[in-house]
Design a protein around this motif. Structure first.
Motif, PDB file in Angstrom:
ATOM      1  N   MET A  65       0.834  -1.209   0.000  1.00 46.38           N
ATOM      2  CA  MET A  65       0.000   0.000   0.000  1.00 46.38           C
ATOM      3  C   MET A  65       0.868   1.258   0.000  1.00 46.38           C
ATOM      4  SD  MET A  65      -3.137  -0.816  -0.296  1.00 46.38           S
ATOM      5  CE  MET A  65      -4.187   0.503   0.307  1.00 46.38           C
ATOM      6  N   ALA A  66       1.943   1.233   0.771  1.00 45.70           N
ATOM      7  CA  ALA A  66       2.843   2.398   0.805  1.00 45.70           C
ATOM      8  C   ALA A  66       3.492   2.589  -0.566  1.00 45.70           C
ATOM      9  CB  ALA A  66       3.901   2.209   1.890  1.00 45.70           C
ATOM     10  N   ALA A  67       3.917   1.481  -1.179  1.00 43.35           N
ATOM     11  CA  ALA A  67       4.581   1.562  -2.487  1.00 43.35           C
ATOM     12  C   ALA A  67       3.637   2.095  -3.565  1.00 43.35           C
ATOM     13  CB  ALA A  67       5.115   0.181  -2.888  1.00 43.35           C
ATOM     14  N   GLU A  68       2.338   1.855  -3.386  1.00 45.49           N
ATOM     15  CA  GLU A  68       1.346   2.339  -4.348  1.00 45.49           C
ATOM     16  C   GLU A  68       0.961   3.800  -4.069  1.00 45.49           C
ATOM     17  OE1 GLU A  68      -0.172   0.554  -7.018  1.00 45.49           O
ATOM     18  OE2 GLU A  68       1.505  -0.798  -6.602  1.00 45.49           O
ATOM     19  N   GLY A  69       1.594   4.404  -3.082  1.00 45.80           N
ATOM     20  CA  GLY A  69       1.244   5.786  -2.730  1.00 45.80           C
ATOM     21  C   GLY A  69      -0.060   5.869  -1.964  1.00 45.80           C
ATOM     22  N   ARG A  70      -0.409   4.782  -1.270  1.00 47.35           N
ATOM     23  CA  ARG A  70      -1.656   4.716  -0.509  1.00 47.35           C
ATOM     24  C   ARG A  70      -1.366   4.227   0.911  1.00 47.35           C
ATOM     25  NH1 ARG A  70      -6.091   4.161  -4.077  1.00 47.35           N
ATOM     26  NH2 ARG A  70      -5.492   3.945  -6.260  1.00 47.35           N
ATOM     27  N   PRO A  71      -0.520   4.938   1.660  1.00 45.54           N
ATOM     28  CA  PRO A  71      -0.163   4.438   2.996  1.00 45.54           C
ATOM     29  C   PRO A  71      -1.410   4.213   3.843  1.00 45.54           C
ATOM     30  CG  PRO A  71       0.425   6.754   2.748  1.00 45.54           C
ATOM     31  CD  PRO A  71       0.056   6.261   1.386  1.00 45.54           C
ATOM     32  N   PHE A  72      -1.475   3.079   4.489  1.00 41.39           N
ATOM     33  CA  PHE A  72      -2.675   2.700   5.250  1.00 41.39           C
ATOM     34  C   PHE A  72      -2.434   2.946   6.727  1.00 41.39           C
ATOM     35  CE2 PHE A  72      -5.934   0.425   7.305  1.00 41.39           C
ATOM     36  CZ  PHE A  72      -6.916   0.101   6.399  1.00 41.39           C
ATOM     37  N   GLN A  73      -3.220   3.835   7.316  1.00 39.89           N
ATOM     38  CA  GLN A  73      -3.142   4.081   8.755  1.00 39.89           C
ATOM     39  C   GLN A  73      -4.483   3.747   9.375  1.00 39.89           C
ATOM     40  OE1 GLN A  73      -1.697   8.166   7.948  1.00 39.89           O
ATOM     41  NE2 GLN A  73      -0.337   7.806   9.678  1.00 39.89           N
TER      42      GLN A  73
END
Ligand code: AMP
Ligand code: GLY
Length: 423
Positions: free
Chosen positions: A257-265
């Motif tokens: 998700m981070a690599a896709e530019g969608r960091p998940f918090q």
């Protein structure tokens, strides 16, 4: 701190109860809440999708932290709206909540990053889906791409059922726009385990495992529901499974998700199936499970607010999640007829023996009537959770406590935790 919780189910009641235990919190609001949540939080008559009103409310009351329990507002971008207004909020942004909001997105992500899941194909044209199904091995699984209240999944045993399913999802649009895209998936067999986790976008820490019972009737018969009962921990979630998933699933998902530019918090809920070929991801959810939260949160020793703030601040690596060395079982008390059609408005008696320590009565579909009595107001009405030294003890106590509650049309499964007899 002042906290606002968004949602109205048993999960949100469990979240509110954990928040209440936090030493950092002195005021809790819940929108829209229910009759049980009203005993620990001030109920706010704003619906979960009314973002403007919720933002205005949070500003007016100087809410320090908002916790979003439900999938719909998360997938709809409520977190972005709160952040844009300068408000602190726990949950994934819209571009990360898509992990639950689109099954084709999550399947493509797993394929791209080598996360184990069932083989699949995606279709936007019903004719192409039908042609594919004519060559496929049965049984097969059809999934509407978008959110469908956990009901957009059809398991088809024959080609005829599968072709019917394409019509239901893509042409009749039984699940609305969720059916514009169809995921066709290999049918897998094995035990299911729910693993909830906290993540700050870099670090992920899992909570104690759980197992849900999705079917409406005893013996895992009948229609799929939101969940009829849970237990935690799952004895089938062994150290071996844990090691495998830590290596192949959890961190890989967060990094993907981070690599896709969608960091998940927020909370990632991994729906796993333990197949003969090892654990595979059935689905991701972007929030706590319901009724998984009702057996996992009461066993968590950490201050839930500290954990949520660490997720927001990116400091989750600095703390360790701790769970009590015991077990919990939740039995859902539903209205007869759920999940299809049921009556509402029946008074409920028998709340006084729950101590919110060993025995919990989490409200899901309840409301106050004009006389101020607590009445049934939904399909799933209450979640009766008991803690015990071990799973069998917890199960016996939970079933004992289900007897304390009475209401007209009370319905429950009598075999929650049946798999425990095989251990
Ligand atoms: P989901 O919403 O994707 O978790 O699907 C709902 C339920 O359908 C799951 O909890 C499983 O019981 C079942 N299911 C989903 N996908 C599969 C699959 N590929 N093979 C077998 N059962 C499945
Ligand atoms: N109990 C399953 C879910 O919350 O999706």
């Amino acid at each position: 701190m002042t906290v606002l919780v968004i949602g109205s189910g048993g999960r949100e009641h469990a979240i509110c109860m954990s928040v209440k235990k936090s030493k950092k919190v002195d005021k809790i609001y819940c929108a829209p809440g229910n009759a049980g949540i009203a005993s620990i939080a001030e109920i706010v008559p704003i619906q979960a999708m009314e973002f403007d009103k919720l933002v205005a409310f949070a500003k007016e009351k100087a809410v320090d932290l908002t916790i979003v329990g439900m999938d719909d507002p998360l997938v709809g971008g409520i977190v972005d709206r709160f952040e844009a207004a300068g408000l602190r909020v726990f949950g994934p942004r819209e571009n990360a909540a898509i992990l639950e909001g689109s099954k084709s997105f999550s399947k493509d992500l797993m394929k791209k990053y080598g996360i184990p899941t069932a083989a699949y194909e995606t279709f936007t044209d019903p004719k192409e889906a039908e042609a594919y199904l004519r060559t496929a091995k049965m049984p097969i699984v059809l999934k509407a791409d978008g959110l469908a209240l956990g009901k957009g999944v059809l398991i088809c045993n024959t080609l005829e059922e599968a072709l019917d399913g394409v019509k239901t999802i893509m042409e009749d649009k039984k699940f609305g726009d969720a059916g514009n895209t169809l995921v066709v998936e290999e049918f897998m067999t094995g035990r299911e385990v729910s693993v909830l986790s906290f993540t700050d976008g870099k670090t992920i820490q899992i909570m104690s495992s759980a197992q849900d019972h999705k079917r409406a009737e005893d013996g895992d018969q009948g229609l799929n529901t939101g969940g009829m009962g849970t237990f935690s921990p799952s004895p089938f979630y062994t150290e071996e499974v844990d090691e495998f998933c830590k290596r192949e699933v959890y961190q890989k998902t967060v990094d993907a998700m981070a690599a896709e530019g969608r960091p998940f918090q927020g909370v990632i809920f991994f729906g796993l199936m333990l197949t003969e070929d090892g654990p595979k991801v059935l689905e991701y959810n972007c929030r706590f499970g319901d009724p998984e939260a009702q057996v996992v949160l009461p066993r968590m020793k950490n201050d839930v607010i500290e954990v949520m703030e660490a997720c927001i601040d990116g400091t989750l690596d600095q703390l360790t999640l701790e769970f009590e060395d015991n077990a919990a079982v939740c039995v859902v008390l539903a209205s007869e007829g759920y999940p299809v059609s049921y009556e509402k408005g029946y008074p409920i008696q028998g709340f006084d023996r729950f101590d919110d320590d060993q025995f919990y009565c989490f409200h899901a579909g309840t409301a106050f009537n004009e006389a101020g009595e607590i009445v049934t107001n939904g399909g799933r009405v209450l979640g009766i959770t008991a803690k015990g030294e071990n799973l069998l003890d917890a199960r016996a106590k939970a079933y004992e406590a289900t007897e304390w509650i009475t209401f007209e049309n009370k319905y429950m499964r009598h075999d929650i935790g049946h798999a425990l007899d095989e251990v």
